[in-house]
Structures are given as C-alpha cells and as structure tokens.
Write an enzyme that holds these catalytic residues in place. Structure first.
Site, short mmCIF file in Angstrom:
data_model
loop_
_atom_site.label_atom_id
_atom_site.label_comp_id
_atom_site.label_asym_id
_atom_site.label_seq_id
_atom_site.Cartn_x
_atom_site.Cartn_y
_atom_site.Cartn_z
N ARG A 276 0.74 -1.34 -0.01
CA ARG A 276 0.09 -0.09 0.12
C ARG A 276 0.91 1.30 0.07
O ARG A 276 0.56 2.09 -0.59
CB ARG A 276 -0.77 -0.05 1.31
CG ARG A 276 -1.68 1.05 1.35
CD ARG A 276 -2.61 1.02 2.77
NE ARG A 276 -2.97 -0.16 3.27
CZ ARG A 276 -4.13 -0.84 2.99
NH1 ARG A 276 -4.97 -0.08 2.49
NH2 ARG A 276 -4.24 -2.06 3.58
N CYS A 357 -26.08 -4.63 -8.55
CA CYS A 357 -27.33 -4.86 -7.74
C CYS A 357 -27.11 -5.44 -6.21
O CYS A 357 -27.51 -6.83 -5.72
CB CYS A 357 -28.12 -6.10 -8.44
SG CYS A 357 -28.48 -5.46 -10.06
N1 LLP Z 1 3.02 -8.93 3.55
C1 LLP Z 1 1.93 -9.93 4.07
C2 LLP Z 1 2.40 -11.29 4.51
C3 LLP Z 1 0.75 -9.50 3.85
O1 LLP Z 1 -0.16 -10.32 4.00
C4 LLP Z 1 0.36 -8.16 3.18
C5 LLP Z 1 -0.74 -7.72 3.13
C6 LLP Z 1 1.63 -7.35 2.85
C7 LLP Z 1 3.05 -7.75 3.06
C8 LLP Z 1 1.40 -6.03 2.41
O2 LLP Z 1 0.65 -5.12 3.29
P1 LLP Z 1 0.77 -3.53 2.73
O3 LLP Z 1 2.11 -3.01 2.81
O4 LLP Z 1 0.21 -3.28 1.66
O5 LLP Z 1 0.03 -2.98 3.89
N2 LLP Z 1 -7.19 -5.75 1.09
C9 LLP Z 1 -6.63 -5.00 2.18
C10 LLP Z 1 -5.40 -4.99 2.68
C11 LLP Z 1 -5.03 -6.56 2.87
C12 LLP Z 1 -3.73 -6.78 3.23
C13 LLP Z 1 -3.46 -8.12 3.28
N3 LLP Z 1 -1.93 -8.41 3.38
C14 LLP Z 1 -7.11 -3.48 2.13
O6 LLP Z 1 -7.56 -3.04 0.79
O7 LLP Z 1 -6.88 -2.73 2.88
#
Ligand code: LLP
Length: 428
Positions: A276, A357
């Site tokens: 992110r 929907c």
């Molecule tokens: N490493 C692992 C093991 C993870 O499970 C994740 C994200 C990341 C790294 C990366 O995380 P980030 O830096 O992007 O926060 N769909 C949700 C977020 C789910 C994150 C899942 N794991 C949303 O839209 O907020």
C-alpha cells in the site's frame, strides 16, 4: 496524493490532463503515476538504508506487470502469496533471488514451482507446511531458505478484516512453538531455517505494534543464539500506512527511527514487504456519472459507472476514499473528515453508488460533493493498492482498464475487458 493535482479547474496526473486520458481510455479506468511509485519506493529505501533493507513489493496490492516491472528495474524484490503472483513477478523481470513467498496454504504445486525458480525464501506458517517443503526440496536436492512467520499476538489496531497478528488469526506460528521448531531444525534437513517473519496487519498508523512485536521476537532470537542457532534474516512484513483523507500520517523515517535500533540489535538482514505505501496513493480510479437521482424522501444518489466489482474496499471494509469531480471550480479540501461532511456553496450531500445489484455497492454515504451531472467524471483517490487486484467481473461487468502516466506521456497497461473476455474458457 501529490501526483494527482488540480491545475486550475481540472485534475492532472503528473503532466497529463485526466480528461485527455479518459478520451482515449474510457471509464472506469485506473490511472497510476510512475513518478509517485518511484518516489515512494526510494523514500522507503532511504529511510532504511542504514541496514540496506531488501524491499519486496507486495504483489497482492497491485500485480500489473508494468507496475511490477518499474519496481523490478529499481532493484526491488517481491513478496508473493501464490503461484500466480510468482509467475507475475518473474514475468515482470523480478529477480527470483529477491522473491519471498508467504501464505498459510501453499500447495505442493506452488512449492515445487517456487523451488524450480530458486526463490529467496519461503515464509512458513505451520509445521505441516514446513514438512511439505522439506520433502519437496529433498526430492529436487535443494535446500531453500525458510523464515518462520511469527504470530506475536499483537493488536495492530487495523480493521478487523485486515488484522493478522493476533492469536485468533490464522496467520503465523506462536513464539513458543517457533522456538521449539528452530531447536528441532535437524528434523528438517532439506531446509535452511534461517529467518523470522512477521506481518501484523494493514494499514498500521503507529510504529508501536512493530516495536512490540520486534521486542518479543528479539527475545526469541537471543534464546536461539544462546543455543548456537543463528537467525540471519528478519522480515517485518508490510502494513505501512498512507493518508486516505489528506491528513498527515507517519512516514517511513518515523517507522525507521524506532524499528532500526531493534533490527540492529538483532544483527539480522532486514526484509520488508510494502504494498500500500508504494502504490496506494500512486493510483486513482476514474468513473463517469451515469445518472443522478433524488428520492421522494429527499435522498440524492450519484450513480456512476464504477462499482464494487472494480473497487471493493468501501463495500468490504467501509473504507474511506476521497471522491471529487475531475473538472470543478470548487477546491477539494486539503483534509477531509470522514465522519463529517461539509456542504458548501455549489455542493450537495449525496450517496455515490455503482450499478451493481447490491446495496453495499456504495462508495460514499452522505458525502459533500460539488454538484455533478450526467457525463461528469469523478476521481476516486487512493485506489492504487487493493483496487484492481481485488476487482471481479461480478454482474458480468468487464473489468476496467489500467493506465500508466510517465511525465507528459501515458499508455494503457491493461486493456479494458470485453464481453468475450467474460466468457473465455466457458462452454456452451
Ligand atoms: N506481507 C504480507 C504477508 C501481507 O499479508 C501483506 C498484506 C503485505 C505484506 C502488504 O501489506 P501492505 O504494505 O500493503 O499494507 N485488502 C486490504 C489489505 C489486505 C492486506 C493483506 N496483506 C485492503 O484493501 O486494505
């Protein structure tokens, strides 16, 4: 959101007018800024340069080949969670020796595929998985590196559906169990058990959960070293926050100031898995207003051509995304309070919804928006991460196209799906 700025009354991505992109690409369309991606990657790299952290971009946040290629060319590694993500990372030019593989349910065929490609490391989440990797590695005479993913039982204060480091979550291995596994590592001769991994959730708005987790893990590392069992790699996962409302949030250097001393004390090579932070605010989703509608009860709806199938975060997590017309004389406020809509002159309170929907197909409820009409374009901000990757063709809606902007140039990096794409592979 710095790559996406209004110049006068119209929104730009870098030096390209959004309206010009949409004339060619149509709507809905995801638009990404190359410059924003590079800036964020380097901000993170610089913050942790003291220990020369290996950055592994989390492919699940945005798996478009062109996006991954930009990062591969910068030297980034990749964090993958499936054979499909591994395929993408390699196809985008990712160096397998910088790819880490996480996930609670790696299948044998995925493990074999990763072994064939000599990835950097498996982040292992259970004894059962460790046993499978040990057997499969033995069959091909390889000794892959393995990091045990720790579940430190820490509440990272994220949305319940994106918290991963609490004991009731399916992820990782309890600290005491991990210590036992490391001390019995002779049982797994075909793996090099040399790392620890932790991912607490996402997004995490304070550094405190990382610090608490690393302190617990430091104790584990010391216990292992006391018995001459070395841990060389510490992977602290992802979760680094971004601003969804325009408010100031902590930056990589703020995370680094508290995390680095602990990593140095651990004397481990640092791995990070940001998703992110790199891509979230480097992308937006553009949608066109189809209709406006006012009920007899006085409720106003703006119905647009993007929907929950294109961006599911609001429906799934009640996530807040800023939304503003692409062309407007009303200035977007610098910071928006998600709990309080401010209706000023020329604006109205509306629900912004899509055509799917389901009532959950709502991007915003009671949102103050400059008045819009049919055909107007809306920008949905902070949509670069977990936008397209979580999209579907629900309601048989072809998925949107993706566009990459670089300076004053842009190109389509994924075509809009067609009706034929929707039925590809099906039999009649
Ligand atoms: N490493 C692992 C093991 C993870 O499970 C994740 C994200 C990341 C790294 C990366 O995380 P980030 O830096 O992007 O926060 N769909 C949700 C977020 C789910 C994150 C899942 N794991 C949303 O839209 O907020």
């Amino acid at each position: 959101m710095d790559a996406f700025k209004y110049r006068g009354k119209t929104l730009f991505c870098e030096d390209v007018r959004i309206g010009d992109i949409i004339s060619q690409a149509g709507t809905p369309a995801y638009i990404y800024s190359k410059n924003a991606i590079l800036t964020r990657y380097h901000e993170l790299k610089t913050a942790f340069q003291d220990v020369d952290a290996m950055i592994c971009f989390s492919v699940k946040s945005n798996s478009n080949l062109s996006i991954c290629k930009i990062l591969a060319e910068e030297g980034s590694g990749f964090d993958v969670v499936s054979g499909g993500e591994l395929f993408r990372a390699i196809k985008a030019g990712g160096d397998p020796s910088k790819i880490v593989f996480a996930g609670v349910g790696k299948m044998d065929r995925e493990i074999k595929y990763a072994l064939e490609n000599d990835i950097s490391m498996f982040n292992v989440e259970s004894v059962a998985e460790l046993e499978h990797i040990n057997i499969l590695a033995g069959e091909v005479n390889k000794v892959p590196r393995v990091a045990l993913r720790i579940n430190p039982d820490i509440d990272a204060k994220t949305h319940a559906k994106t918290t991963t480091g609490k004991k009731e979550n399916k992820f990782g291995i309890d600290l005491s169990e991990a210590e036992k596994i490391i001390k019995q590592s002779a049982r797994y001769p075909n793996v090099d058990l040399c790392g620890l991994h932790v991912h607490l959730g996402s997004p995490i708005y304070t550094v405190d959960p990382y610090v608490r987790a690393l302190k617990k893990i430091l104790a584990l590392i010391q216990n292992c070293r006391n018995e001459s069992l070395d841990i060389e790699y510490m992977n602290i996962g992802g979760g680094y926050c971004i601003s969804y409302t325009g408010e100031k949030v902590i930056r990589p250097k703020d995370y680094a100031s508290k995390i680095l001393p602990l990593v140095k004390e651990m004397q481990c090579n640092l791995i990070m898995e940001p998703g992110r932070f790199i891509i979230g605010n480097s992308g937006i989703l553009i949608s066109q207003v189809i209709y406006t509608k006012e009920t007899v009860h006085g409720k106003k709806f703006v119905i647009c051509d993007a929907a929950m199938n294109d961006l599911i975060r609001p429906a799934l997590y009640d996530a807040f995304h800023r939304i503003w017309p692409v062309n407007t004389s009303i200035k977007m406020p610098a910071v928006e309070n998600p709990n309080k809509s401010m209706v000023k002159k020329g604006m109205e309170l509306v629900d912004i919804v899509g055509p799917v929907c389901e009532s959950s197909d709502t991007f915003a409820t009671d949102r103050a928006l400059p008045k819009v009409k049919e055909g107007d374009l809306l920008a949905i901000f902070s949509a670069g991460a977990y936008g397209f990757t979580m999209s579907s063709s629900y309601n048989s809606r072809p998925r949107p196209c993706e566009v990459l902007v670089d300076g004053d140039q842009f190109r389509i990096i994924r075509k809009r799906e067609t009706y034929e794409d929707l039925v590809r592979g099906e039999d009649v």
